[in-house]
Design a protein around this motif. Structure first.
Motif, short mmCIF file in Angstrom:
data_model
loop_
_atom_site.label_atom_id
_atom_site.label_comp_id
_atom_site.label_asym_id
_atom_site.label_seq_id
_atom_site.Cartn_x
_atom_site.Cartn_y
_atom_site.Cartn_z
N GLU A 83 83.95 -9.42 14.00
CA GLU A 83 83.50 -9.44 12.27
C GLU A 83 83.63 -7.96 11.79
OE1 GLU A 83 80.08 -11.89 10.32
OE2 GLU A 83 79.34 -10.00 10.98
N ASP A 84 83.33 -7.23 12.62
CA ASP A 84 83.12 -5.68 12.29
C ASP A 84 84.72 -5.12 12.05
OD1 ASP A 84 82.61 -2.97 11.59
OD2 ASP A 84 82.14 -2.63 13.48
N LEU A 85 85.43 -5.23 12.84
CA LEU A 85 86.74 -4.78 12.97
C LEU A 85 87.66 -5.55 12.00
CD1 LEU A 85 87.64 -4.19 16.76
CD2 LEU A 85 86.97 -2.63 15.02
N GLU A 86 87.70 -6.79 11.85
CA GLU A 86 88.61 -7.60 10.94
C GLU A 86 88.08 -7.49 9.56
OE1 GLU A 86 89.95 -11.20 14.03
OE2 GLU A 86 88.33 -11.72 12.56
N LYS A 87 86.67 -7.43 9.26
CA LYS A 87 86.33 -7.07 7.94
C LYS A 87 86.23 -5.57 7.32
CE LYS A 87 82.34 -7.52 4.88
NZ LYS A 87 80.80 -8.20 4.89
N ASN A 88 86.20 -4.58 8.08
CA ASN A 88 86.31 -3.39 7.78
C ASN A 88 87.32 -2.68 8.08
OD1 ASN A 88 83.61 -3.58 6.69
ND2 ASN A 88 82.62 -3.46 8.66
N TYR A 89 88.30 -3.21 9.14
CA TYR A 89 89.39 -2.43 9.44
C TYR A 89 90.59 -3.26 9.39
CZ TYR A 89 85.73 0.89 10.88
OH TYR A 89 84.68 1.57 10.90
N GLY A 90 90.59 -4.36 9.14
CA GLY A 90 91.87 -5.27 9.05
C GLY A 90 92.40 -5.35 10.54
N LEU A 91 91.46 -5.17 11.60
CA LEU A 91 92.12 -5.13 13.05
C LEU A 91 91.68 -6.61 13.70
CD1 LEU A 91 93.67 -3.60 15.10
CD2 LEU A 91 91.18 -2.65 15.60
N PRO A 92 92.80 -7.37 13.79
CA PRO A 92 92.55 -8.61 14.52
C PRO A 92 92.09 -8.56 15.90
CG PRO A 92 94.70 -8.37 14.44
CD PRO A 92 94.39 -7.16 13.79
N VAL A 93 90.87 -9.48 16.30
CA VAL A 93 90.27 -9.48 17.47
C VAL A 93 90.49 -10.92 18.06
CG1 VAL A 93 88.16 -9.30 18.82
CG2 VAL A 93 88.68 -7.77 17.00
N ILE A 94 91.14 -11.21 18.88
CA ILE A 94 91.54 -12.66 19.37
C ILE A 94 90.32 -13.20 20.18
CG2 ILE A 94 93.50 -14.00 20.46
CD1 ILE A 94 94.08 -12.22 18.30
N ALA A 95 89.28 -13.78 19.37
CA ALA A 95 88.12 -14.35 19.96
C ALA A 95 87.66 -15.16 18.87
CB ALA A 95 87.18 -13.06 20.49
N SER A 96 86.40 -15.98 19.50
CA SER A 96 85.77 -16.73 18.56
C SER A 96 84.77 -16.09 17.66
CB SER A 96 84.99 -17.90 19.17
OG SER A 96 86.06 -18.85 19.58
N PRO A 97 84.48 -16.46 16.32
CA PRO A 97 83.51 -15.86 15.58
C PRO A 97 82.22 -16.31 15.83
CG PRO A 97 84.69 -17.52 14.36
CD PRO A 97 85.34 -17.68 15.92
N LEU A 98 81.44 -15.48 15.09
CA LEU A 98 79.81 -15.53 15.43
C LEU A 98 79.26 -17.01 15.34
CD1 LEU A 98 78.53 -12.45 13.57
CD2 LEU A 98 78.05 -12.97 15.78
N ASP A 99 79.67 -17.76 14.26
CA ASP A 99 79.12 -19.18 14.34
C ASP A 99 79.50 -19.75 15.29
OD1 ASP A 99 78.03 -18.44 11.88
OD2 ASP A 99 79.66 -19.43 10.44
N ALA A 100 80.91 -19.94 15.88
CA ALA A 100 81.13 -20.64 16.94
C ALA A 100 80.70 -20.30 18.14
CB ALA A 100 82.72 -20.56 17.03
N VAL A 101 80.40 -18.92 18.32
CA VAL A 101 79.68 -18.43 19.52
C VAL A 101 78.28 -18.80 19.86
CG1 VAL A 101 78.97 -16.39 21.07
CG2 VAL A 101 81.40 -16.61 19.96
N SER A 102 77.79 -18.67 18.45
CA SER A 102 76.24 -19.13 18.27
C SER A 102 76.02 -20.27 18.86
CB SER A 102 75.66 -18.88 16.81
OG SER A 102 75.68 -17.51 16.50
N ILE A 103 76.81 -21.43 18.48
CA ILE A 103 76.77 -22.78 18.98
C ILE A 103 77.10 -23.03 20.27
CG2 ILE A 103 77.92 -24.91 18.55
CD1 ILE A 103 78.28 -24.35 15.42
N SER A 104 77.93 -22.27 20.76
CA SER A 104 78.56 -22.69 22.36
C SER A 104 77.61 -21.86 23.07
CB SER A 104 79.70 -22.24 22.51
OG SER A 104 80.03 -20.84 22.31
N ARG A 105 76.88 -21.03 22.85
CA ARG A 105 76.14 -20.20 23.88
C ARG A 105 74.80 -20.76 24.12
NH1 ARG A 105 72.77 -15.61 21.77
NH2 ARG A 105 73.56 -14.30 23.68
N ASP A 106 74.38 -21.62 23.06
CA ASP A 106 73.05 -22.34 22.98
C ASP A 106 73.28 -23.74 23.49
OD1 ASP A 106 70.85 -23.74 22.26
OD2 ASP A 106 70.06 -21.79 21.35
#
Length: 375
Positions: A83-106
């Motif tokens: 979220e930080d790198l993509e929003k503030n630096y335009g740098l793509p991170v090849i991973a799932s975002p916060l909402d998806a991880v919040s659901i899958s980890r619980d």
């Protein structure tokens, strides 16, 4: 093209591919004794957490970041870094975002997600101190955990009494007897490609880990259409908003009903079977997403149909267990992977018979795994 990879442990899966593609690879790792640190063009030892990788990504002015994390615990921090790198630096991170991880980890949120999206999942309820209310056998699940940790299969009231306190605040799930299946799904920029359902053996009351079972792909059981599983898996990935690669766990009961169990927003332990069966390496696809060359339609066209067989071998004497021999080069071949004492051989063949013939030539004893079921 310069890519930062977070984590060295899985880098041997893509080291040859990055070299072939002319990509400058940089790895950050918190363990100075980790294997594979000699494989990238450069590596940095950083403290645990995501501040170190962020600092190196900006310092090195990389074009993308690819987390190579095979465990669940760091995934939330990776999602925050994304979220930080993509929003503030335009740098793509090849991973799932916060909402998806919040659901899958619980695990409880995952169950609620399945219900909301009309995906069949085993019945469940909060754990009650009154054990007489729990139907046996039952699966007790803590909210977090992977690889069988945080999960207990209770077959008697004594089992329940011995562990009920450890699962306070968690939930109990119906035990489904049947076949364990996984499927990996690629997703990037709202384009989704479900890959192949992988057979992981029969469910057991002992909770035998899939790493200790014979596995095959594609799934081949009576009255089961793999395309139906692929479609539901794609729907799950789209509804979740996942990115990169995810792994979805399923149990097919004895009547052929599919029960969806868990979602893992990380590279899967079945990735070698997927690559052998489809000719699509999920790890290579993450690199293609990072370089901007990933195209879902082109991936669909490249999907092949081979038979894949994976057998636990413990320790197998060979010099092929390294990054130079990770790719399936032709229609009848094999690779070996995994750490000492937990090595596995994954075989690709034109059909099941030829796969088992290869296993025999390699002097691999697969008969002892028949008790867990053979696809």
């Amino acid at each position: 093209m310069k890519i930062l990879f977070i984590g060295a442990r899985l880098f041997d899966d893509i080291a040859a591919y990055t070299k072939k593609e002319g990509i400058k690879s940089i790895v950050t790792e918190s363990n100075p004794d980790s294997k594979n640190l000699d494989l990238p063009d450069a590596h940095y030892i950083v403290p645990r957490g995501m501040e170190g990788p962020k600092e190196i990504a900006l310092k090195e002015d990389v074009d993308a970041v690819v987390p190579l994390i095979g465990i669940d615990k760091p995934l939330f921090e990776i999602a925050k870094l994304k979220e930080d790198l993509e929003k503030n630096y335009g740098l793509p991170v090849i991973a799932s975002p916060l909402d998806a991880v919040s659901i899958s980890r619980d695990k409880l949120k995952t169950k609620e997600f399945f219900i909301k999206n009309h995906v069949k999942t085993p019945s469940f309820s909060k754990i009650s101190k009154n054990i007489s209310e729990i139907s046996l056998p039952a699966v007790l699940k803590q909210l977090e955990g992977q690889g069988g940790s945080g999960v207990k299969i209770a077959v008697s009231e004594d089992d329940l009494r011995s562990c009920i306190n450890d699962f306070e605040g968690a939930f109990v799930e119906e035990f489904v007897e049947g076949t364990e299946v996984s499927i990996e799904v690629l997703r990037w920029k709202n384009e989704t490609v479900p890959l192949v359902p992988v057979y992981k053996g029969k469910t057991t009351l002992e909770g035998t880990h899939p790493l200790d079972k014979l596995k095959t792909a594609p799934l081949n059981i009576e009255n089961q259409r793999n395309e139906d599983i692929r479609q539901v898996a794609g729907k799950i990935a789209d509804s979740l908003g996942s990115e990169g690669v995810i792994d979805i766990d399923i149990i097919i009961d004895e009547t052929g009903i599919n029960y969806f169990i868990e979602i893992n927003t990380r590279p899967s332990g079945t990735r070698y079977l997927t690559a052998a069966s489809t000719n699509i390496s999920p790890m290579h696809e993450l690199v293609d997403m990072a370089t901007g060359k990933w195209n879902s339609k082109e991936v669909q066209k490249r999907i092949m149909q081979y038979h894949a067989l994976e057998i636990p071998v413990g320790d197998y004497k060979t010099d092929r267990n390294n990054y130079k021999f990770r790719d399936f080069e032709n229609k009848n071949c094999w690779v070996i992977h995994g750490p000492q004492n937990f090595q596995r051989i994954t075989i690709r063949a034109e059909n099941a018979q030829k796969a088992y013939e290869t296993a025999k030539r390699l002097n691999v004893d697969y008969n002892k795994f028949y008790q867990t079921g053979k696809n």
